[in-house]
Write an enzyme that holds these catalytic residues in place. Structure first.
Site, mmCIF file in Angstrom:
data_model
loop_
_atom_site.group_PDB
_atom_site.id
_atom_site.type_symbol
_atom_site.label_atom_id
_atom_site.label_comp_id
_atom_site.label_asym_id
_atom_site.label_seq_id
_atom_site.Cartn_x
_atom_site.Cartn_y
_atom_site.Cartn_z
ATOM 1 N N GLU A 497 0.818 -1.356 0.292
ATOM 2 C CA GLU A 497 -0.435 -0.498 -0.034
ATOM 3 C C GLU A 497 0.811 1.294 -0.115
ATOM 4 O OE1 GLU A 497 -4.015 0.203 2.555
ATOM 5 O OE2 GLU A 497 -4.022 -1.069 1.784
HETATM 6 C C1 LIG Z 1 2.751 -9.564 0.563
HETATM 7 C C2 LIG Z 1 2.796 -8.761 0.026
HETATM 8 C C3 LIG Z 1 1.257 -8.542 -0.498
HETATM 9 C C4 LIG Z 1 0.805 -7.838 -1.692
HETATM 10 N N1 LIG Z 1 -0.331 -7.706 -2.169
HETATM 11 C C5 LIG Z 1 -1.066 -7.359 -3.054
HETATM 12 C C6 LIG Z 1 -2.544 -7.255 -3.440
HETATM 13 O O1 LIG Z 1 -3.120 -7.842 -2.664
HETATM 14 N N2 LIG Z 1 -2.709 -6.670 -4.345
HETATM 15 C C7 LIG Z 1 -1.515 -5.726 -5.167
HETATM 16 O O2 LIG Z 1 -2.085 -5.145 -6.369
HETATM 17 N N3 LIG Z 1 -0.673 -5.518 -4.844
HETATM 18 C C8 LIG Z 1 -0.119 -6.463 -3.660
HETATM 19 N N4 LIG Z 1 1.262 -6.008 -3.459
HETATM 20 C C9 LIG Z 1 2.067 -5.519 -4.402
HETATM 21 C C10 LIG Z 1 3.077 -4.263 -3.226
HETATM 22 O O3 LIG Z 1 1.806 -3.036 -3.464
HETATM 23 C C11 LIG Z 1 3.585 -3.175 -4.181
HETATM 24 O O4 LIG Z 1 4.860 -4.392 -3.373
HETATM 25 C C12 LIG Z 1 4.360 -2.544 -3.660
HETATM 26 O O5 LIG Z 1 3.703 -0.940 -5.001
HETATM 27 C C13 LIG Z 1 5.848 -1.894 -4.414
HETATM 28 O O6 LIG Z 1 6.211 -2.430 -5.765
HETATM 29 P P1 LIG Z 1 7.432 -3.002 -5.355
HETATM 30 O O7 LIG Z 1 7.489 -3.632 -4.818
HETATM 31 O O8 LIG Z 1 7.508 -3.714 -6.584
HETATM 32 O O9 LIG Z 1 8.605 -2.072 -5.425
HETATM 33 P P2 LIG Z 1 9.233 -1.405 -6.126
HETATM 34 O O10 LIG Z 1 8.780 -0.148 -7.290
HETATM 35 O O11 LIG Z 1 10.588 -1.987 -7.014
HETATM 36 O O12 LIG Z 1 9.766 -0.495 -5.210
HETATM 37 C C14 LIG Z 1 11.737 -0.556 -4.883
HETATM 38 C C15 LIG Z 1 12.201 0.992 -3.715
HETATM 39 O O13 LIG Z 1 12.112 1.869 -4.209
HETATM 40 C C16 LIG Z 1 11.266 3.205 -3.861
HETATM 41 N N5 LIG Z 1 10.433 3.874 -4.498
HETATM 42 C C17 LIG Z 1 10.433 3.515 -6.019
HETATM 43 N N6 LIG Z 1 9.741 5.216 -6.300
HETATM 44 C C18 LIG Z 1 9.675 5.800 -5.560
HETATM 45 C C19 LIG Z 1 10.063 6.989 -5.433
HETATM 46 N N7 LIG Z 1 9.543 7.658 -6.341
HETATM 47 N N8 LIG Z 1 10.525 7.447 -4.530
HETATM 48 C C20 LIG Z 1 11.306 7.157 -3.299
HETATM 49 N N9 LIG Z 1 11.552 5.934 -3.534
HETATM 50 C C21 LIG Z 1 11.035 4.321 -4.556
HETATM 51 C C22 LIG Z 1 10.336 2.059 -3.133
HETATM 52 O O14 LIG Z 1 9.967 2.699 -1.829
HETATM 53 C C23 LIG Z 1 10.764 1.218 -2.592
HETATM 54 O O15 LIG Z 1 11.983 1.175 -1.076
HETATM 55 C C24 LIG Z 1 1.886 -7.126 -2.467
HETATM 56 C C25 LIG Z 1 3.149 -6.819 -2.499
HETATM 57 C C26 LIG Z 1 4.134 -7.657 -1.281
HETATM 58 C C27 LIG Z 1 4.767 -8.384 -0.728
#
Ligand SMILES: Cc1cc2nc3c(=O)[nH]c(=O)nc-3n(C[C@H](O)[C@H](O)[C@H](O)COP(=O)(O)OP(=O)(O)OC[C@H]3O[C@@H](n4cnc5c(N)ncnc54)[C@H](O)[C@@H]3O)c2cc1C
Length: 806
Positions: A497
């Site tokens: 989230e």
């Molecule tokens: C256990 C689990 C349950 C989940 N459940 C759902 C679900 O039910 N439905 C769904 O749709 N999604 C779900 N998600 C997805 C979750 O919302 C995403 O993991 C999250 O949005 C982050 O994306 P990412 O993991 O690809 O990280 P990335 O987007 O690759 O980010 C990597 C890092 O970069 C940072 N970052 C990225 N952009 C910026 C910026 N502009 N400025 C500063 N920092 C930045 C982030 O904070 C993070 O630390 C789930 C994820 C997990 C792990």
């Protein structure tokens, strides 16, 4: 000399009107009155009148002012980055609430105290005492997470049957229709036992099919799905995240093409969807898939627009072509989570939430619904987890002795214990306050980002401290280990989230500076307005009010710094009064620094996340500190909370101050940073981190079964039950405290100082020599057994430890 005095009088008068933010008219009349009075008494040089007329006449004459504004508007349009539709929708989402008061430089404390305290209805309380309590008794987190990697079927049945998926669904659709605070209390309790079960229950009650249907569904969709979701007949999930689109969710490649196709033997207008989603909670067991994708209409079957935008649909998972069922394995908390894919899956348009009229408005639907939910589920998980860590770590530190003293009496450990207790209080206060706000109808988007980010961050810090205080006990896995799960699972709530780094450094201040600022949004709106005449009018109004606001904040910041804010009105006369004064001061500082930073960096501020992160921290910690004051007030200002309230407020104010210091040290124009420091900290930095004395007191209270410890952990699951380790640690603590006078008596009479393992031996000798009674001896034996039961760790045969593949 007289003229010097006149100049001084004029400056002071101007300062006073600006400090109190009096209107331009009042300021003009005040300055004019002083000049007239002086002119009647003595001859004053024309220069005073000339300066007065040159400044105040154009300011008060709108047509003249608008000439200047019109020119400035053109400059603004040139430097303002264009705002995309998705950015605009995010900016428009939700409401602004108390965070805007904090941002505005002059918080109205009466407004804070008017927020109705969070409370439960009788029915909600009965649910907590009944079904939730029963569920908690069933939870064997070790077996769920290490062996079954799922809840047992009877627990799934239980939660479906007892409405655990229906908190947000109104009663008319068969749900429980709980308040946000009630949801938070339920999730707090469940999460104090198990993050796995907490996550399973949270998801259907957060942003997902039910929430989206409630706000955007057609009546037919609501009537069909909501009762089925409430009863657990349908298990929902919501899929937004794609392989290449995590934080940048607007960039999802998943797409739908509007076309005609065969549906139940008939040709209908529908869409052909292709998606590849991952990380989707409940997807492996879902019957109803909420899906976000980009919708295109290349053949113009719906209208002229080809690229319709992000759209949300509800798809029964038994639709041919929907792939689901495989699972991911989230770190140490194996709730159901997995990928889902589909290729060219045809479905009718009425699968879109709200029907085809809602094609393309999916992003707005998501950001709008996110604002309230984000403040409840994850912060409640953080609350439950932190309360459990505080409860167990406080007790463990007291019963675990090294060097013949409880480890919790050693000052190094006390620091960690004070942080655990203080941050738990902060988390509890801010989630309670925000839930109360949401229950009054607010959907505070900035506050919800603050609460999500900071409660989950703090709960991770609490878990780290809890691990350190427990030492090896928390490292050895097994059913006796009640600590490690909180530590291992912390990254999940940090990531979902809105991942915390992004939320802290981009969203909180990025959205806050626009949404909470009294004028910036109006100025931006004027730059986007195609009606030039109206745009100039609106821009003029906002701009000149903004100039007055900025000047006022500068005066206020400097004056409050010079006086240490001691002259500011205290809404409360007890020890908290001083904190209100400090917060008023830092609120002015934030407003002042914000305007200067935005003025210097403009649109570039979006990329300078180190600066915007710190400004966001100032806003966040002041919001959290306000919630502590409110929480303490709503609790009736109990005396036993005094030290922990002091710790919490000292911590927040110190964080706020250090964030301001960081902005000044790293100000993009360094000489300006130095000048700004004179305004912000004219007499140096005013606040200190929590003192050693306060830390010692808080740490001690966490180790004693008194009112502070009990209230701090109120709402977690404490009932003695087979799998409830927290209750077992508390029992061991109480028993140890009960036998301590006996052990002391034995030690004095026998002239010994027993090591931990000698207590039982000397107790036996004392019983034989009639120093203690038989009952007292039995009590010592039982207390020592309880203590060892907590201190001991698990061991296994190798075969027991071998898992199949994973
Ligand atoms: C256990 C689990 C349950 C989940 N459940 C759902 C679900 O039910 N439905 C769904 O749709 N999604 C779900 N998600 C997805 C979750 O919302 C995403 O993991 C999250 O949005 C982050 O994306 P990412 O993991 O690809 O990280 P990335 O987007 O690759 O980010 C990597 C890092 O970069 C940072 N970052 C990225 N952009 C910026 C910026 N502009 N400025 C500063 N920092 C930045 C982030 O904070 C993070 O630390 C789930 C994820 C997990 C792990």
């Amino acid at each position: 000399m007289n003229l010097l005095i006149l100049t001084l009088v004029l400056l002071v008068a101007l300062g006073i009107t600006l400090y109190h933010r009096l209107s331009l008219l009042v300021t003009t009349l005040t300055v004019a009155a002083i000049l007239v009075l002086y002119s009647l008494q003595m001859s004053i040089p024309y220069v005073h009148w000339v300066v007065f007329l040159a400044i105040f006449i154009p300011l008060n004459l709108k047509p003249v002012r608008q000439i200047i504004s019109g020119k400035l508007l053109k400059v603004f349009k040139g430097i303002m980055p264009t705002i995309s539709d998705t950015e605009q929708e995010a900016l428009d989402a939700g409401t602004v609430w108390w965070e805007a008061e904090v941002f505005g430089g002059k918080p109205n404390w009466k407004r804070l105290h008017k927020v109705p305290p969070a409370k439960l209805s009788k029915e909600e309380q009965a649910y907590l005492d009944g079904p939730v309590e029963e569920l908690c008794k069933m939870i064997d987190d070790w077996t769920i997470s290490e062996y079954d990697r799922d809840m047992p079927p009877k627990m799934w049945e239980y939660i479906k049957k007892n409405g655990f998926f229906s908190f947000i669904i109104p009663k008319e659709y068969g749900g429980l229709g709980f308040s946000s605070y009630a949801q938070s209390q339920v999730l707090t309790k469940i999460n104090s036992c198990s993050a796995t079960v907490g996550s399973i229950v949270s998801v259907p009650n957060s942003l997902g099919p039910a929430e989206l249907l409630l706000h955007y569904g057609t009546e037919e969709q609501k009537k069909h799905y909501l009762p089925r979701l409430a009863s657990g007949e349908e298990v929902p999930c919501f899929a937004l995240t794609a392989v290449e689109a995590g934080s940048d969710a607007g960039a999802i490649p998943d797409k739908g093409i509007i076309c005609k196709g065969d549906w139940n033997g008939e040709e209908v207008l529908g869409m052909r969807l292709t998606w590849n989603k991952r990380y989707i909670t409940l997807a492996p067991v879902a019957t109803l898939l909420g899906l976000a994708f980009k919708l295109y209409d290349p053949d113009g079957l719906l209208g002229d627009e080809e690229d319709l935008g992000i759209t949300c649909a509800l798809i029964p998972t038994d639709t041919p072509g929907v792939n689901f069922g495989r699972r991911h394995h989230p770190i140490s908390t194996p709730f159901q989570n997995g990928p889902t894919t589909g290729k060219d899956v045809f479905m009718p348009l009425d699968y879109i939430i709200g029907g085809s009229k809602n094609a393309g408005i999916g992003w707005r639907m998501l950001v709008d619904c996110l604002s309230a939910g984000r403040a409840i589920s994850l912060p409640s998980g953080a609350t439950g987890g932190s309360k459990a860590v505080a409860y167990t770590t406080g007790a463990y530190a007291r019963i675990r002795k090294q060097f013949k003293v409880p480890v919790g009496y050693m000052e190094g450990v006390m620091e960690a214990l004070a942080r655990i207790a203080g941050k738990t209080y902060l988390i509890d206060a801010v989630r309670t306050f925000t839930a109360a706000g949401i229950d009054t109808g607010e959907k505070p988007s900035v506050a919800s980002a603050i609460v999500k980010c900071h409660t989950t961050n703090m709960s991770r810090e609490i878990a780290v401290d809890g691990m350190d205080v427990h030492g090896g006990k928390a490292i050895i896995m097994g059913p006796k280990n009640y600590m490690a799960k909180a530590y291992q699972s912390a990254p999940i709530s940090i990531t979902v989230e809105g991942a915390n780094i992004l939320t802290r450094s981009l969203i909180i201040y990025g959205q806050g500076s626009i949404r909470c600022h009294p004028y910036v949004l109006k100025e931006i709106a004027a730059t986007q307005n195609p009606d030039t005449k109206q745009a100039v009018k609106d821009f003029d109004k906002a701009l000149f009010a903004h100039v007055g606001f900025a000047a006022s904040n500068k005066i206020r910041t400097f004056w409050l710094g010079l006086t240490g804010s001691r002259l500011v009105f205290k809404p409360k006369s007890d020890f908290t009064g001083r904190y209100y004064q400090q917060l008023t001061r830092f609120s002015s500082t934030l407003a002042f620094l914000s305007d200067v930073t935005m003025g210097v960096l403009g649109g570039e501020l979006k990329r300078r996340e180190m600066i915007s992160g710190r400004l966001g921290d100032m806003l966040s910690y002041m919001y959290i500190a306000s919630s502590v004051l409110k929480f303490y007030e709503d609790k009736g200002r109990p005396a036993h909370d005094r030290e922990i309230v002091q710790w919490s407020l000292d911590y927040c104010l110190h964080q706020t101050q250090m964030a301001a210091d960081g902005v000044l040290r790293n100000f993009p124009i360094s000489w300006m940073g130095k000048l700004l420091r004179i305004v912000v900290f004219p007499l140096g930095m005013p606040v200190s981190a929590p003192s050693d004395k306060i830390q010692r007191k808080v740490a001690r209270q966490l180790q004693e079964p008194g009112a502070m410890r009990e209230e701090l952990t109120h709402g977690m699951f404490k009932t003695p039950a087979e799998f409830n380790n927290a209750a077992k640690v508390d029992r061991a603590l109480r028993m140890q405290l009960e036998i301590e006078p006996l052990v002391k008596k034995i030690a004095t009479t026998l002239g010994v100082k027993p090591d931990n393992h000698q207590v039982v031996i000397f107790a036996e000798q004392a019983k034989n020599e009639d120093i203690i009674t038989n009952d007292e001896y039995n009590l010592i034996i039982e207390a020592e057994k309880a203590r060892l039961d907590i201190i001991n760790v698990d061991d296994f045969e190798t075969e027991e430890m071998v898992h199949e593949k994973i």
